[in-house]
Design a protein around this motif. Structure first.
Motif, PDB file in Angstrom:
ATOM      1  N   LEU A 185       0.828  -1.209   0.000  1.00  0.00           N
ATOM      2  CA  LEU A 185       0.000   0.000   0.000  1.00  0.00           C
ATOM      3  C   LEU A 185       0.859   1.254   0.000  1.00  0.00           C
ATOM      4  O   LEU A 185       0.543   2.234  -0.694  1.00  0.00           O
ATOM      5  CB  LEU A 185      -0.938  -0.011   1.207  1.00  0.00           C
ATOM      6  N   ALA A 188       2.186   1.747  -3.557  1.00  0.00           N
ATOM      7  CA  ALA A 188       1.150   2.228  -4.478  1.00  0.00           C
ATOM      8  C   ALA A 188       0.847   3.702  -4.232  1.00  0.00           C
ATOM      9  O   ALA A 188       0.646   4.475  -5.186  1.00  0.00           O
ATOM     10  CB  ALA A 188      -0.121   1.391  -4.321  1.00  0.00           C
ATOM     11  N   TRP A 189       0.833   4.106  -2.969  1.00  0.00           N
ATOM     12  CA  TRP A 189       0.486   5.492  -2.635  1.00  0.00           C
ATOM     13  C   TRP A 189       1.574   6.468  -3.091  1.00  0.00           C
ATOM     14  O   TRP A 189       1.286   7.514  -3.660  1.00  0.00           O
ATOM     15  CB  TRP A 189       0.237   5.618  -1.135  1.00  0.00           C
ATOM     16  N   GLN A 192       1.550   6.880  -6.822  1.00  0.00           N
ATOM     17  CA  GLN A 192       0.445   7.715  -7.270  1.00  0.00           C
ATOM     18  C   GLN A 192       0.721   9.201  -7.039  1.00  0.00           C
ATOM     19  O   GLN A 192       0.396  10.034  -7.889  1.00  0.00           O
ATOM     20  CB  GLN A 192      -0.834   7.302  -6.535  1.00  0.00           C
ATOM     21  N   ARG A 234      -2.696  -8.868  -3.000  1.00  0.00           N
ATOM     22  CA  ARG A 234      -3.261  -7.704  -3.695  1.00  0.00           C
ATOM     23  C   ARG A 234      -4.743  -7.881  -3.998  1.00  0.00           C
ATOM     24  O   ARG A 234      -5.431  -6.895  -4.281  1.00  0.00           O
ATOM     25  CB  ARG A 234      -2.512  -7.464  -5.006  1.00  0.00           C
ATOM     26  N   ASN A 238      -5.429  -3.490  -1.613  1.00  0.00           N
ATOM     27  CA  ASN A 238      -5.013  -2.884  -2.875  1.00  0.00           C
ATOM     28  C   ASN A 238      -5.472  -1.431  -2.901  1.00  0.00           C
ATOM     29  O   ASN A 238      -6.141  -0.956  -1.965  1.00  0.00           O
ATOM     30  CB  ASN A 238      -5.565  -3.686  -4.056  1.00  0.00           C
ATOM     31  N   PRO A 239      -5.114  -0.672  -3.934  1.00  0.00           N
ATOM     32  CA  PRO A 239      -5.546   0.733  -3.975  1.00  0.00           C
ATOM     33  C   PRO A 239      -7.051   0.927  -3.877  1.00  0.00           C
ATOM     34  O   PRO A 239      -7.515   1.926  -3.317  1.00  0.00           O
ATOM     35  CB  PRO A 239      -4.988   1.219  -5.318  1.00  0.00           C
ATOM     36  N   ARG A 240      -7.840  -0.010  -4.392  1.00  0.00           N
ATOM     37  CA  ARG A 240      -9.303   0.115  -4.281  1.00  0.00           C
ATOM     38  C   ARG A 240      -9.728   0.034  -2.820  1.00  0.00           C
ATOM     39  O   ARG A 240     -10.606   0.790  -2.378  1.00  0.00           O
ATOM     40  CB  ARG A 240      -9.999  -0.977  -5.107  1.00  0.00           C
ATOM     41  N   LEU A 242      -7.913   0.852  -0.262  1.00  0.00           N
ATOM     42  CA  LEU A 242      -7.487   2.092   0.376  1.00  0.00           C
ATOM     43  C   LEU A 242      -8.415   3.249   0.009  1.00  0.00           C
ATOM     44  O   LEU A 242      -8.793   4.054   0.878  1.00  0.00           O
ATOM     45  CB  LEU A 242      -6.046   2.416  -0.010  1.00  0.00           C
ATOM     46  N   ASP A 243      -8.808   3.334  -1.255  1.00  0.00           N
ATOM     47  CA  ASP A 243      -9.717   4.400  -1.679  1.00  0.00           C
ATOM     48  C   ASP A 243     -11.045   4.331  -0.918  1.00  0.00           C
ATOM     49  O   ASP A 243     -11.613   5.366  -0.534  1.00  0.00           O
ATOM     50  CB  ASP A 243      -9.981   4.320  -3.182  1.00  0.00           C
TER      51      ASP A 243
END
Length: 360
Positions: A185, A188-189, A192, A234, A238-240, A242-243
């Motif tokens: 995480l 990925a952050w 981004q 993942r 994953n980014p989803r 976290l969002d």
């Protein structure tokens, strides 16, 4: 092998002494994964069009890159293919669904054998899954074989994209499980928001402040309350994910504060796991890419005042190459027809020989 961090393909030239239970890393290299291949591999972690073709192409690309690295390592050490007993190739995990009975790694082992003229042993997770296990984590078996202490409890923590624990008690079967996110995480952050592959030594996280309310919300995810055997990847964190966690805050939290909170999530989930399952450990030893994150080490040191916190270097094992050596060891175990899993870790019905052979 390449892990969930996708920070490179690690190749370790390894030698094992079964009589003395010793492992030696003679040399090692880490190959950068080209951005195109990295994006292909990441895209395969979620459903999309034409997955089978894209997986086949990405697997061939991965194997071609790995073969070049193997041949480079042999040339550097003035060795030929005949000097190598086998390549243990984990490949790259693109889906891990133990709840559905499968875990998928790509890496074209037949092509790797063709390009190196060396036997390749791959597909290490399927046999454990077939026996009712999680298929992960597998590295605790190597940790226990190499670094158990006959006198006191030790805990090893491998921090890659995800973190897993190995708890080794004298006279008892090892325990282990995935505690949750490691670097995935955070990587990925920062990719981004900063365009960087990873947060070197936690420098960006140091610029932010932990958001206590967000941290408690993240830690309230049901995964952290589950007891082992358990594994993750993942597909879940994953980014989803976290969002969704951040959606209630809008854009009110500075990006650096999110990074600091994600690092705290990794530290707290590991420390909570140690306190719940390994409070009798005299020491905690870290390996994997996360062992280079000095801010993470500092936080673990603060959260675990009862334990000595160090890297596996203190035990004479290079923390950078432990996982690559683990899959070389699993290949050696397969070649000897010895079990490679730990039922006490994966939950399998019993010990199993792991892997499939692709002859040169």
């Amino acid at each position: 092998m390449s892990g969930t961090s996708l920070d490179g393909i690690d190749i370790a030239l390894s030698r094992f002494n079964p009589d003395q239970q010793q492992a030696e890393c003679l040399d090692a290299i880490c190959l950068d994964i080209p951005n195109e291949l990295k994006q292909q591999l990441l895209s395969l972690c979620a459903s999309a069009d034409d997955e089978l073709v894209r997986a086949g192409q990405a697997g061939n690309h991965w194997a071609t890159l790995a073969a070049a690295g193997v041949n480079q390592l042999l040339q550097r050490n003035q060795l030929n293919a005949a000097a190598i007993r086998a390549i243990g190739s984990h490949g790259q995990t693109v889906r891990h669904h133990p709840e559905l009975g499968f875990s998928l790694q790509i890496g074209a082992p037949a092509l790797l054998a063709e390009l190196t003229n060396i036997n390749v042993i791959s597909d290490f997770r399927s046999r454990d899954l077939a026996a009712g296990g999680e298929g992960a984590p597998l590295v605790p078996a190597f940790h226990a074989w190499l670094l158990s202490d006959p006198q006191r409890t030790r805990t090893l923590i491998n921090i890659g994209g995800f973190a897993n624990l190995t708890i080794m008690r004298p006279g008892k079967p090892p325990a282990g499980f995935d505690s949750g996110p490691g670097n995935a995480l955070m990587d990925a952050w920062i990719q981004q928001h900063q365009g960087l592959a990873y947060d070197d030594a936690g420098q960006w996280a140091r610029q932010g402040s932990v958001v206590p309310e967000l941290l408690q919300q993240l830690l309230a995810d049901p995964y952290f309350a589950r007891r082992g055997p358990k594994s993750t990847g993942r597909e879940y964190f994953n980014p989803r994910w976290l969002d969704q966690q951040l959606s209630r805050y809008g854009s009110s939290i500075p990006a650096a504060d999110v990074q600091a909170t994600l690092l705290a999530l990794t530290a707290h989930s590991i420390a909570d796991s140690v306190r719940l399952t390994a409070s009798d450990s005299a020491a905690v030893y870290l390996c994997g890419g996360g062992a280079r994150n000095t801010l993470l080490l500092d936080q673990l040191d603060q959260l675990l005042p009862e334990q000595q916190v160090a890297t596996t270097q203190a035990l004479g094992a290079d923390p950078d190459w432990m996982e690559a050596m683990a899959f070389a060891w699993l290949a050696w175990r397969f070649d000897e027809r010895l079990a490679g899993n730990l039922p006490s870790v994966t939950g399998a019905r019993g010990e199993r020989v792991l892997g499939a052979l692709y002859p040169a």
